[in-house]
Enzyme design. Structure first.
Site, PDB file in Angstrom:
ATOM      1  N   GLY A  18     -74.305 -11.130   3.918  1.00 52.56           N
ATOM      2  CA  GLY A  18     -73.332 -12.029   3.146  1.00 52.56           C
ATOM      3  C   GLY A  18     -72.129 -11.505   3.011  1.00 52.56           C
ATOM      4  CG  ASP A  61     -81.844   0.056  -8.109  1.00 53.75           C
ATOM      5  OD1 ASP A  61     -81.143  -0.927  -8.539  1.00 53.75           O
ATOM      6  OD2 ASP A  61     -82.998   0.342  -8.468  1.00 53.75           O
ATOM      7  CE1 TYR A 156     -75.077 -15.746  -9.425  1.00 52.72           C
ATOM      8  CE2 TYR A 156     -73.835 -17.586 -10.000  1.00 52.72           C
ATOM      9  CZ  TYR A 156     -74.132 -16.465  -9.155  1.00 52.72           C
ATOM     10  OH  TYR A 156     -73.337 -16.178  -8.109  1.00 52.72           O
TER      11      TYR A 156
END
Length: 256
Positions: A18, A61, A156
């Site tokens: 992306g 992570d 979100y």
């Protein structure tokens, strides 16, 4: 190549795909050494390998503070400095405040907001050591959803809005401290990247583009490079008087 980022070292989270992968390619093209950081090791290594000697992969992570410390240490060990941090790792979730479970809420915030906090915290501590010659830049990928709410985007919206104001706080802290580090947030709308795969799988590529494109005044989805070149600008010294700002790349949605 125009060497807009010559001599700079950038670490990009979510770099395996992306916007992160596109930013890695463009920044390397402009002369930066790029550390591709992602939890997806195979895809992240593939992105870094395409950059040749300018690329390096670290497994990260973003919810782990120890992972962050190790990734930044490895970046400096590999390329000798750190000047640019792009916090691009993130996940989406389309659920209303009634539908979302606490565990889901916490997961979205852990990745989309806590991960950015940890990056800023440890990024500032390292970047400030290397800004005597080249200015530092932290770029946090928020979303148009960090500015405009949606009924089914409770977690979100919350996390991405948090990124927006966190970025401003970091910018003010760095300015007040004299660190020569800028911090800005970027707010894209629908960009044709893997984050839209759930819609792509449901409707097919053409129908997905039509459905989402109708919500954008320009009438189409954004392309990764339309965000990527803004990230190059923010990483470069061309944006040296720009901090605490929000760069909206939304095809006109917020103008309505």
């Amino acid at each position: 190549m125009t060497d807009r980022l010559k001599g700079k070292v950038a670490l990009i989270t979510g770099g395996a795909s992306g916007l992160g992968a596109n930013a890695a390619a463009l920044m390397a093209q402009e002369g930066a050494s790029v550390v591709v950081a992602d939890i997806a090791a195979d895809r992240g290594k593939a992105v870094a390998d395409k950059l040749g000697s300018a690329g390096h992969f670290v497994k990260l992570d973003v919810t782990s503070e120890e992972n962050w410390k190790a990734a930044i240490r490895e970046a400096v060990d590999k390329f000798g400095a750190l000047h640019v941090l792009v916090n691009s790792a993130g996940i989406g979730l389309s659920k209303t405040v009634e539908e979302i479970a606490l565990e889901e809420w916490r997961k979205v915030h852990a990745i989309d907001l806590d991960g950015v906090f940890l990056g800023c915290k440890h990024g500032v501590a390292e970047i400030k050591k290397h800004t005597h010659r080249l200015g530092g830049s932290i770029i946090n990928i928020s979303s148009i959803s960090g500015i405009i709410a949606g009924a089914n985007m409770a977690a979100y919206n919350s996390a991405k809005a948090g990124v927006r104001l966190l970025s401003k706080s970091v910018a003010l802290h760095c300015a007040k401290s004299g660190y020569n580090i800028r911090c800005n947030s970027v707010h894209p709308t629908f960009i044709d990247t893997p984050i839209l795969d759930k819609y792509r799988d449901r409707f097919g590529q053409e129908v997905m583009q039509q459905k989402l494109g109708r919500q954008v005044p320009i009438g189409r989805l954004g392309r990764p490079e339309e965000v990527g070149w803004a990230l190059v600008f923010l990483a470069s010294d061309e944006s040296s008087f720009m901090t605490g700002s929000e760069v909206v790349i939304d095809g006109g949605i917020s103008a309505m």
